[in-house]
Design a protein around this motif. Structure first.
Motif, PDB file in Angstrom:
ATOM      1  N   THR A 125      12.495  15.165 -20.335  1.00  0.00           N
ATOM      2  CA  THR A 125      12.701  14.987 -18.893  1.00  0.00           C
ATOM      3  C   THR A 125      14.131  15.317 -18.459  1.00  0.00           C
ATOM      4  O   THR A 125      14.369  15.571 -17.271  1.00  0.00           O
ATOM      5  CB  THR A 125      12.387  13.540 -18.494  1.00  0.00           C
ATOM      6  OG1 THR A 125      13.192  12.658 -19.303  1.00  0.00           O
ATOM      7  CG2 THR A 125      10.926  13.211 -18.731  1.00  0.00           C
ATOM      8  N   ALA A 126      15.066  15.304 -19.408  1.00  0.00           N
ATOM      9  CA  ALA A 126      16.452  15.634 -19.039  1.00  0.00           C
ATOM     10  C   ALA A 126      16.560  17.054 -18.499  1.00  0.00           C
ATOM     11  O   ALA A 126      17.459  17.358 -17.709  1.00  0.00           O
ATOM     12  CB  ALA A 126      17.368  15.463 -20.255  1.00  0.00           C
ATOM     13  N   ILE A 220      21.813   9.912 -19.021  1.00  0.00           N
ATOM     14  CA  ILE A 220      21.570  10.802 -20.166  1.00  0.00           C
ATOM     15  C   ILE A 220      22.773  10.793 -21.102  1.00  0.00           C
ATOM     16  O   ILE A 220      22.640  10.671 -22.328  1.00  0.00           O
ATOM     17  CB  ILE A 220      21.270  12.233 -19.684  1.00  0.00           C
ATOM     18  CG1 ILE A 220      19.897  12.276 -19.002  1.00  0.00           C
ATOM     19  CG2 ILE A 220      21.297  13.222 -20.854  1.00  0.00           C
ATOM     20  CD1 ILE A 220      19.619  13.591 -18.299  1.00  0.00           C
ATOM     21  N   VAL A 221      23.969  10.893 -20.528  1.00  0.00           N
ATOM     22  CA  VAL A 221      25.189  10.885 -21.341  1.00  0.00           C
ATOM     23  C   VAL A 221      25.376   9.530 -22.013  1.00  0.00           C
ATOM     24  O   VAL A 221      25.710   9.448 -23.207  1.00  0.00           O
ATOM     25  CB  VAL A 221      26.411  11.226 -20.464  1.00  0.00           C
ATOM     26  CG1 VAL A 221      27.688  11.125 -21.275  1.00  0.00           C
ATOM     27  CG2 VAL A 221      26.264  12.614 -19.870  1.00  0.00           C
ATOM     28  N   ILE A 222      25.136   8.435 -21.274  1.00  0.00           N
ATOM     29  CA  ILE A 222      25.310   7.086 -21.833  1.00  0.00           C
ATOM     30  C   ILE A 222      24.380   6.859 -23.013  1.00  0.00           C
ATOM     31  O   ILE A 222      24.785   6.340 -24.067  1.00  0.00           O
ATOM     32  CB  ILE A 222      25.076   6.020 -20.744  1.00  0.00           C
ATOM     33  CG1 ILE A 222      26.208   6.058 -19.710  1.00  0.00           C
ATOM     34  CG2 ILE A 222      24.979   4.629 -21.370  1.00  0.00           C
ATOM     35  CD1 ILE A 222      25.992   5.130 -18.537  1.00  0.00           C
ATOM     36  N   ILE A 223      23.117   7.254 -22.874  1.00  0.00           N
ATOM     37  CA  ILE A 223      22.150   7.058 -23.950  1.00  0.00           C
ATOM     38  C   ILE A 223      22.574   7.828 -25.195  1.00  0.00           C
ATOM     39  O   ILE A 223      22.493   7.322 -26.324  1.00  0.00           O
ATOM     40  CB  ILE A 223      20.746   7.498 -23.494  1.00  0.00           C
ATOM     41  CG1 ILE A 223      20.226   6.558 -22.401  1.00  0.00           C
ATOM     42  CG2 ILE A 223      19.785   7.517 -24.672  1.00  0.00           C
ATOM     43  CD1 ILE A 223      20.065   5.130 -22.829  1.00  0.00           C
ATOM     44  N   ALA A 224      23.035   9.058 -25.011  1.00  0.00           N
ATOM     45  CA  ALA A 224      23.468   9.862 -26.163  1.00  0.00           C
ATOM     46  C   ALA A 224      24.664   9.225 -26.856  1.00  0.00           C
ATOM     47  O   ALA A 224      24.717   9.131 -28.085  1.00  0.00           O
ATOM     48  CB  ALA A 224      23.817  11.280 -25.711  1.00  0.00           C
ATOM     49  N   VAL A 225      25.643   8.735 -26.069  1.00  0.00           N
ATOM     50  CA  VAL A 225      26.843   8.130 -26.648  1.00  0.00           C
ATOM     51  C   VAL A 225      26.506   6.819 -27.349  1.00  0.00           C
ATOM     52  O   VAL A 225      26.932   6.569 -28.489  1.00  0.00           O
ATOM     53  CB  VAL A 225      27.906   7.902 -25.551  1.00  0.00           C
ATOM     54  CG1 VAL A 225      29.078   7.098 -26.104  1.00  0.00           C
ATOM     55  CG2 VAL A 225      28.382   9.232 -24.995  1.00  0.00           C
ATOM     56  N   PHE A 311      23.427  17.758 -29.356  1.00  0.00           N
ATOM     57  CA  PHE A 311      23.785  19.165 -29.192  1.00  0.00           C
ATOM     58  C   PHE A 311      22.980  19.835 -28.071  1.00  0.00           C
ATOM     59  O   PHE A 311      23.490  20.742 -27.403  1.00  0.00           O
ATOM     60  CB  PHE A 311      23.613  19.921 -30.517  1.00  0.00           C
ATOM     61  CG  PHE A 311      24.744  19.701 -31.470  1.00  0.00           C
ATOM     62  CD1 PHE A 311      25.984  20.272 -31.229  1.00  0.00           C
ATOM     63  CD2 PHE A 311      24.595  18.894 -32.582  1.00  0.00           C
ATOM     64  CE1 PHE A 311      27.055  20.060 -32.091  1.00  0.00           C
ATOM     65  CE2 PHE A 311      25.651  18.670 -33.453  1.00  0.00           C
ATOM     66  CZ  PHE A 311      26.879  19.250 -33.212  1.00  0.00           C
ATOM     67  N   GLN A 312      21.739  19.403 -27.842  1.00  0.00           N
ATOM     68  CA  GLN A 312      21.004  19.984 -26.723  1.00  0.00           C
ATOM     69  C   GLN A 312      21.656  19.588 -25.403  1.00  0.00           C
ATOM     70  O   GLN A 312      21.706  20.380 -24.462  1.00  0.00           O
ATOM     71  CB  GLN A 312      19.530  19.551 -26.757  1.00  0.00           C
ATOM     72  CG  GLN A 312      19.235  18.148 -26.272  1.00  0.00           C
ATOM     73  CD  GLN A 312      17.743  17.862 -26.155  1.00  0.00           C
ATOM     74  OE1 GLN A 312      16.903  18.692 -26.496  1.00  0.00           O
ATOM     75  NE2 GLN A 312      17.398  16.687 -25.683  1.00  0.00           N
ATOM     76  N   LEU A 313      22.187  18.378 -25.340  1.00  0.00           N
ATOM     77  CA  LEU A 313      22.897  17.944 -24.140  1.00  0.00           C
ATOM     78  C   LEU A 313      24.229  18.673 -24.002  1.00  0.00           C
ATOM     79  O   LEU A 313      24.614  19.082 -22.902  1.00  0.00           O
ATOM     80  CB  LEU A 313      23.117  16.431 -24.194  1.00  0.00           C
ATOM     81  CG  LEU A 313      23.872  15.818 -23.019  1.00  0.00           C
ATOM     82  CD1 LEU A 313      23.124  16.055 -21.712  1.00  0.00           C
ATOM     83  CD2 LEU A 313      24.085  14.326 -23.239  1.00  0.00           C
ATOM     84  N   THR A 314      24.932  18.862 -25.132  1.00  0.00           N
ATOM     85  CA  THR A 314      26.218  19.560 -25.099  1.00  0.00           C
ATOM     86  C   THR A 314      26.054  20.979 -24.580  1.00  0.00           C
ATOM     87  O   THR A 314      26.801  21.422 -23.688  1.00  0.00           O
ATOM     88  CB  THR A 314      26.833  19.588 -26.510  1.00  0.00           C
ATOM     89  OG1 THR A 314      27.031  18.245 -26.979  1.00  0.00           O
ATOM     90  CG2 THR A 314      28.174  20.318 -26.493  1.00  0.00           C
ATOM     91  N   PHE A 315      25.081  21.716 -25.118  1.00  0.00           N
ATOM     92  CA  PHE A 315      24.852  23.092 -24.668  1.00  0.00           C
ATOM     93  C   PHE A 315      24.360  23.134 -23.224  1.00  0.00           C
ATOM     94  O   PHE A 315      24.708  24.053 -22.477  1.00  0.00           O
ATOM     95  CB  PHE A 315      23.858  23.788 -25.590  1.00  0.00           C
ATOM     96  CG  PHE A 315      24.432  24.154 -26.932  1.00  0.00           C
ATOM     97  CD1 PHE A 315      25.527  25.002 -27.023  1.00  0.00           C
ATOM     98  CD2 PHE A 315      23.897  23.647 -28.100  1.00  0.00           C
ATOM     99  CE1 PHE A 315      26.079  25.342 -28.246  1.00  0.00           C
ATOM    100  CE2 PHE A 315      24.432  23.967 -29.331  1.00  0.00           C
ATOM    101  CZ  PHE A 315      25.522  24.825 -29.411  1.00  0.00           C
TER     102      PHE A 315
END
Length: 362
Positions: A125-126, A220-225, A311-315
């Motif tokens: 969903t992101a 999204i960023v908070i969950i990844a961190v 990495f999918q979020l980073t890209f």
């Protein structure tokens, strides 16, 4: 007598040594072998993250639905060329890429299986949030996410049967159809409410869309961190999986974009298909892995979904930053076009009126 005393001293010294070598929370100690109580930290964290992700999913999908028009959404379903291209990317490119990367890096069979599971998962969903920020086709984005989640019921088992037979029996992999069903419900219901709000109250829908897109991106960023920091011991992983976790999402974004372009889709739809291809449902992958493998096996590959997610979020953020920079420098916004048109109209009016320009036209 002296021998018994020395024996008692030796036994006492051994017990003291054993007591220092065993953790304080050990339930049974025999020499250096200790039985520790089960650590439920990761399980508790997983429940917390799943709850937060579910709430985030519903909120983000509701706000994204506020940007969808019923006419355009149904148009994609009646003429599903874009959805079909996305289907080829999701269940054609991604599983094949996972298979080739596993062979190229010659990783352990159990690790190859988790890479393949990630490649067979539906879109996340992101991608809808990022597609909004890169001016993608939101109707297509939501259509692709919904359809890929629905089709995953049949396509995931088929892809796993085809690709995992090299390393393991596909029957050993447990597919959580209930989780897929929950994801589908969490998509359809909030999106439906969002479409209804956009139809009834368009002005309010725009406000909800802006707030929801910002909150969704932050979450999204908070969950990844949080996931990266709190999963204890999860970063002890072979370098090969780190490399695959870096290459895999980048390959998904790139191949998805080029296939969409070859298929004749417009640029904004190419961006949409690219994001839908590279951004996988990593939460679903983690669920499948936990259901299918023993704790000993999980130590070898449990972190891969988290690595892929980061990495999918980073890209995706790099794509977003690059697009925004390009848009600022080379693309005229709608407001700029309107201002240019107004200036041209004012010049023509000035010529007609003998050079007179009103203050409103300046």
């Amino acid at each position: 007598m002296q021998t018994n005393f020395l024996s008692q001293q030796f036994n006492a010294g051994s017990l003291a040594e054993n007591s220092t070598s065993c953790p304080a929370n050990a339930t049974i100690c025999d020499g250096t072998s200790c039985v520790l109580p089960e650590d439920n930290f990761n399980q508790t964290l997983s429940v917390i993250l799943s709850t937060v992700l579910t709430i985030m999913l519903a909120m983000v999908m509701f706000s994204m639905g506020c940007n969808v028009e019923i006419k355009n959404f149904l148009g994609h379903l009646r003429r599903p060329w874009g959805i079909f291209v996305g289907f080829l990317c999701q269940f054609g490119i991604m599983p094949l890429t996972a298979f080739l990367l596993s062979l190229a890096f010659n990783i352990l069979p159990i690790q190859a299986v988790v890479v393949l599971i990630m490649g067979c998962c539906p879109g996340g969903t992101a991608s809808n949030v990022i597609a909004y920020w890169v001016d993608g086709d939101m109707d297509l984005s939501i259509s692709m996410t919904t359809c890929s989640t629905l089709l995953a019921m049949g396509m995931m088992p088929l892809c796993l049967v085809i690709y995992t037979k090299t390393w393991t029996d596909s029957n050993a992999i447990v597919l959580p159809y209930d989780s897929i069903g929950i994801s589908l419900v969490a998509l359809v219901i909030p999106i439906s409410f969002g479409i209804f709000v956009n139809h009834k109250w368009p002005s309010k829908a725009k406000i909800i869309l802006k707030v929801g897109s910002i909150v969704g991106a932050v979450l999204i960023v908070i969950i990844a961190v949080v996931g990266g920091i709190l999963y204890k011991g999860s970063w002890i992983i072979p370098p090969k999986l780190w490399i695959i976790g870096t290459i895999f999402p980048a390959a998904g974004y790139t191949l998805g974009f080029f296939l969409a372009r070859v298929a004749g889709l417009s640029w904004h739809r190419c961006r949409t298909v690219s994001l839908e291809t590279g951004m996988q449902n990593t939460q679903l992958c983690s669920t499948i892995v936990q259901l299918s493998f023993s704790p000993e096996e999980l130590e070898l590959m449990f972190t891969f979904p988290l690595i892929y997610s980061i990495f999918q979020l980073t890209f995706a953020l790099l794509i977003l930053g690059g697009y925004r920079l390009y848009r600022r420098r080379y693309v005229k916004t709608k407001t700029d076009v309107e201002k240019t048109a107004q200036k041209e109209d004012s010049k023509s009016i000035a010529i007609t009126n003998g050079g007179f320009v009103s203050d409103e036209m300046k």
